[in-house]
Design a protein around this motif. Structure first.
Motif, PDB file in Angstrom:
ATOM      1  N   VAL A   1     -39.133 -59.451 -33.604  1.00  0.00           N
ATOM      2  CA  VAL A   1     -39.919 -58.272 -33.227  1.00  0.00           C
ATOM      3  C   VAL A   1     -41.145 -58.154 -34.133  1.00  0.00           C
ATOM      4  O   VAL A   1     -42.234 -57.775 -33.688  1.00  0.00           O
ATOM      5  CB  VAL A   1     -39.061 -56.991 -33.291  1.00  0.00           C
ATOM      6  CG1 VAL A   1     -39.915 -55.758 -33.004  1.00  0.00           C
ATOM      7  CG2 VAL A   1     -37.903 -57.070 -32.307  1.00  0.00           C
TER       8      VAL A   1
ATOM      9  N   VAL B   1     -43.885 -60.114 -32.829  1.00  0.00           N
ATOM     10  CA  VAL B   1     -44.569 -59.478 -31.702  1.00  0.00           C
ATOM     11  C   VAL B   1     -45.715 -58.595 -32.226  1.00  0.00           C
ATOM     12  O   VAL B   1     -46.792 -58.537 -31.627  1.00  0.00           O
ATOM     13  CB  VAL B   1     -43.589 -58.648 -30.857  1.00  0.00           C
ATOM     14  CG1 VAL B   1     -44.335 -57.856 -29.782  1.00  0.00           C
ATOM     15  CG2 VAL B   1     -42.555 -59.559 -30.204  1.00  0.00           C
TER      16      VAL B   1
ATOM     17  N   VAL C   1     -39.760 -59.188 -25.862  1.00  0.00           N
ATOM     18  CA  VAL C   1     -40.286 -57.965 -26.489  1.00  0.00           C
ATOM     19  C   VAL C   1     -41.766 -57.789 -26.155  1.00  0.00           C
ATOM     20  O   VAL C   1     -42.235 -56.656 -25.966  1.00  0.00           O
ATOM     21  CB  VAL C   1     -40.055 -57.989 -28.011  1.00  0.00           C
ATOM     22  CG1 VAL C   1     -40.639 -56.739 -28.665  1.00  0.00           C
ATOM     23  CG2 VAL C   1     -38.562 -58.078 -28.318  1.00  0.00           C
TER      24      VAL C   1
ATOM     25  N   ILE D   1     -41.936 -56.036 -22.963  1.00  0.00           N
ATOM     26  CA  ILE D   1     -41.598 -54.615 -23.087  1.00  0.00           C
ATOM     27  C   ILE D   1     -42.805 -53.798 -23.533  1.00  0.00           C
ATOM     28  O   ILE D   1     -42.961 -52.627 -23.163  1.00  0.00           O
ATOM     29  CB  ILE D   1     -40.416 -54.439 -24.065  1.00  0.00           C
ATOM     30  CG1 ILE D   1     -39.137 -55.034 -23.467  1.00  0.00           C
ATOM     31  CG2 ILE D   1     -40.186 -52.968 -24.394  1.00  0.00           C
ATOM     32  CD1 ILE D   1     -37.970 -55.068 -24.427  1.00  0.00           C
ATOM     33  N   THR D   2     -43.700 -54.412 -24.323  1.00  0.00           N
ATOM     34  CA  THR D   2     -44.860 -53.664 -24.819  1.00  0.00           C
ATOM     35  C   THR D   2     -45.777 -53.203 -23.691  1.00  0.00           C
ATOM     36  O   THR D   2     -46.603 -52.306 -23.885  1.00  0.00           O
ATOM     37  CB  THR D   2     -45.680 -54.495 -25.826  1.00  0.00           C
ATOM     38  OG1 THR D   2     -46.211 -55.667 -25.171  1.00  0.00           O
ATOM     39  CG2 THR D   2     -44.836 -54.921 -27.004  1.00  0.00           C
TER      40      THR D   2
ATOM     41  N   THR E   1     -43.350 -51.579 -31.953  1.00  0.00           N
ATOM     42  CA  THR E   1     -42.759 -52.816 -32.458  1.00  0.00           C
ATOM     43  C   THR E   1     -42.601 -52.781 -33.972  1.00  0.00           C
ATOM     44  O   THR E   1     -41.631 -53.318 -34.517  1.00  0.00           O
ATOM     45  CB  THR E   1     -43.594 -54.032 -32.032  1.00  0.00           C
ATOM     46  OG1 THR E   1     -44.979 -53.815 -32.368  1.00  0.00           O
ATOM     47  CG2 THR E   1     -43.477 -54.268 -30.538  1.00  0.00           C
TER      48      THR E   1
ATOM     49  N   CYS F   1     -38.955 -53.233 -35.558  1.00  0.00           N
ATOM     50  CA  CYS F   1     -38.764 -54.317 -36.529  1.00  0.00           C
ATOM     51  C   CYS F   1     -38.144 -53.782 -37.812  1.00  0.00           C
ATOM     52  O   CYS F   1     -37.171 -54.351 -38.331  1.00  0.00           O
ATOM     53  CB  CYS F   1     -40.109 -54.988 -36.806  1.00  0.00           C
ATOM     54  SG  CYS F   1     -40.108 -56.108 -38.222  1.00  0.00           S
TER      55      CYS F   1
ATOM     56  N   ILE G   1     -30.150 -53.897 -28.827  1.00  0.00           N
ATOM     57  CA  ILE G   1     -30.313 -55.311 -29.163  1.00  0.00           C
ATOM     58  C   ILE G   1     -29.046 -55.888 -29.787  1.00  0.00           C
ATOM     59  O   ILE G   1     -28.621 -57.004 -29.476  1.00  0.00           O
ATOM     60  CB  ILE G   1     -31.512 -55.495 -30.113  1.00  0.00           C
ATOM     61  CG1 ILE G   1     -32.811 -55.108 -29.387  1.00  0.00           C
ATOM     62  CG2 ILE G   1     -31.598 -56.929 -30.624  1.00  0.00           C
ATOM     63  CD1 ILE G   1     -34.050 -55.184 -30.248  1.00  0.00           C
TER      64      ILE G   1
END
Length: 485
Positions: A110, A113, A354, A357-358, A368, A372, A436
């Motif tokens: 993450v 990302v 991920v 998903i953003t 994120t 994270c 997750i």
């Protein structure tokens, strides 16, 4: 950042031993990443000058305790060389150890990302189609980048010394120049107006402001545990502790300076409205367009180097855990170039997921960043808990009463700090972490069945049920809109 110490530790020749300043530089290099470039806006969204000063004091003290914990564990338990998760496994059992390994890996993915979001947001200042890193075009280009790096690493391409030097310069030169320029152009009236950070000037309001910054501070300090691995390079054993303290305090001073000086440049409202990387907007307001360009170029080079390093690290977590029979055997697979190909595939797949998903996030970078940080808290808490357990049971301290008392205080403070971070993260991100963690348990089940063992002990079953319930609540919250990303 290295995740394990090899048997070569004891064989390191005196010619390879490093002095204190070099060790300190290694600590600094491992901790300065992309997060610092986003600090002005992230802090302004939560607090003012006073809250920021308190937040950095709390974060600095807490993370320093964690650094000491990892240093102590590396020295007292050198046989636990499989990474951070090994401490959770040794202290609390295989299933918590699995959660620690999986959470640490997911946190690294993450975190990667956030790099892509920040790069595309930087480019978006010149190419509107990239927005703030969360448009369809930005995500599509990022996915291409993820798999381009993946195939490069699979072919055996890793960081060379020359690349590391370029990345280090790209990190530090713009940051130090930023600090110097903002000191010279310090605006006392703007600084004073930003001091309280809001209309309410109560202890309760200040506490909420500080709490809101905690996940941001965790994110920028991720990698603090890596300092302990440099012990094998030390010319003198006592230099390890000194390098840890000097390196950490240097980084803390840099992060705090970037944050606090920004309050002396723009109003809190203006800082909050900056696009990421917000450091670029702050410097641009002082020196013009070349300041934004300097920060943007430095960020992109720095982030790409960091992305490569953390992708390798994330795959290494899975690979080492599989090699120690704590993950499914297929994750041990290497290609002819020695790259952990199966672990790299899983890493790139999660990063891609991920990124997708953003597209549905209102603030992709902040989302994120906080996810994270939340995922990293369980591994940190369990490692600190293991250090505390060792001191309470006197394991390894039978004839070291004074050292035990010191380590007891440090471990207790680290536990309190990481527990506070979980509280500060809030229920929302705890539930998202469960979303997750729970599916990841499939890997634990596969591992147990490969060994012909019972899947869950009674205590492990309770922990699994808690994770599943948390994941179900998290998914329901997302579906109903009670939890937003």
């Amino acid at each position: 950042m290295s995740q394990h110490a090899s048997g070569a530790v004891a064989q390191t020749s005196s010619a390879q031993k490093l002095p204190l300043l070099t060790l300190t530089a290694m600590v600094v290099g491992s901790m300065v990443g992309a997060g610092v470039f986003s600090l002005p806006r992230n802090f302004a969204q939560a607090t003012g000058v006073l809250g920021a000063l308190i937040a950095w004091t709390v974060a600095g003290a807490g993370m320093l305790m964690l650094a000491f914990v990892f240093q102590t564990l590396a020295v007292r338990k050198p046989e636990l060389n499989a990474g951070v998760y090994a401490y959770a496994k040794a202290g609390f059992g295989e299933f918590p150890g699995f959660f620690s390994a999986f959470g640490y890996w997911a946190s690294a993915c993450v975190g990667n990302v956030t790099y892509w979001v920040l790069i595309k947001s930087t480019v978006g200042a010149a190419v509107p189609g990239f927005g703030e890193g969360d448009t369809l075009l930005a995500v599509a280009v990022s996915v291409v980048g993820v798999w381009a790096f993946h195939f490069m690493i699979v072919r055996g391409v890793k960081e060379a010394a020359a690349i590391n030097k370029i990345v280090t310069i790209a990190k530090l030169v713009p940051l130090l120049l930023f600090v110097v320029i903002l000191i010279v152009t310090f605006k006392a009236d703007v600084f004073g107006a930003n001091f309280w950070g809001g209309q309410q000037r109560s202890a309760g309001a200040l506490f909420e402001q500080v709490k809101a910054t905690m996940l941001v501070t965790v994110f920028v300090f991720l990698g603090v545990e890596g300092a302990s691995v440099y012990s094998r390079y030390a010319r003198r054993r006592e230099d390890v502790g000194r390098a840890t303290v000097l390196g950490f305090l240097s980084v803390l001073a840099l992060f705090a300076s970037v944050t606090i000086l920004s309050y002396a440049t723009l109003s809190k409202a203006e800082l909050t409205g900056l696009r990421q990387p917000s450091m670029a907007g702050v410097l641009e307001s002082v020196v013009g367009g070349w300041g934004a360009a300097l920060i943007s170029v430095g960020l992109i080079v720095s982030v790409l180097g960091a992305y490569l390093a953390w992708t390798l690290m994330a795959a290494e977590v899975l690979f080492v855990a599989a090699r120690d029979d704590d993950m499914p055997a297929f994750l041990k697979r290497e290609n002819r170039q020695g790259a952990p190909v199966a672990a790299l595939v899983m890493t790139s797949v999660l990063i891609t997921a991920v990124l997708a998903i953003t597209l549905f996030s209102d603030d992709a970078f902040t989302f994120t960043l906080k996810l994270c940080s939340s995922l990293s808290l369980v591994p940190y808490l369990l490692a600190a808990g293991y250090a505390l357990k060792l001191t309470l049971t006197r394991d390894g301290y039978e004839r070291e009463a004074q050292a035990r008392r010191k380590d007891l205080v440090v471990a207790a403070l680290a536990v309190v700090y990481t527990a506070f971070l979980i509280f500060a993260a809030g229920l929302e991100f705890l539930l998202l972490s469960f979303v997750i963690y729970a599916p990841g348990t499939i890997l634990f089940i596969i591992t147990r069945r490969e060994r012909g063992r019972r899947v869950f002990s009674p205590a492990e079953l309770v922990l699994f049920v808690v994770a599943v319930v948390g994941a179900v609540i998290g998914v329901a919250g997302l579906a109903s809109g009670l939890i937003t990303i």
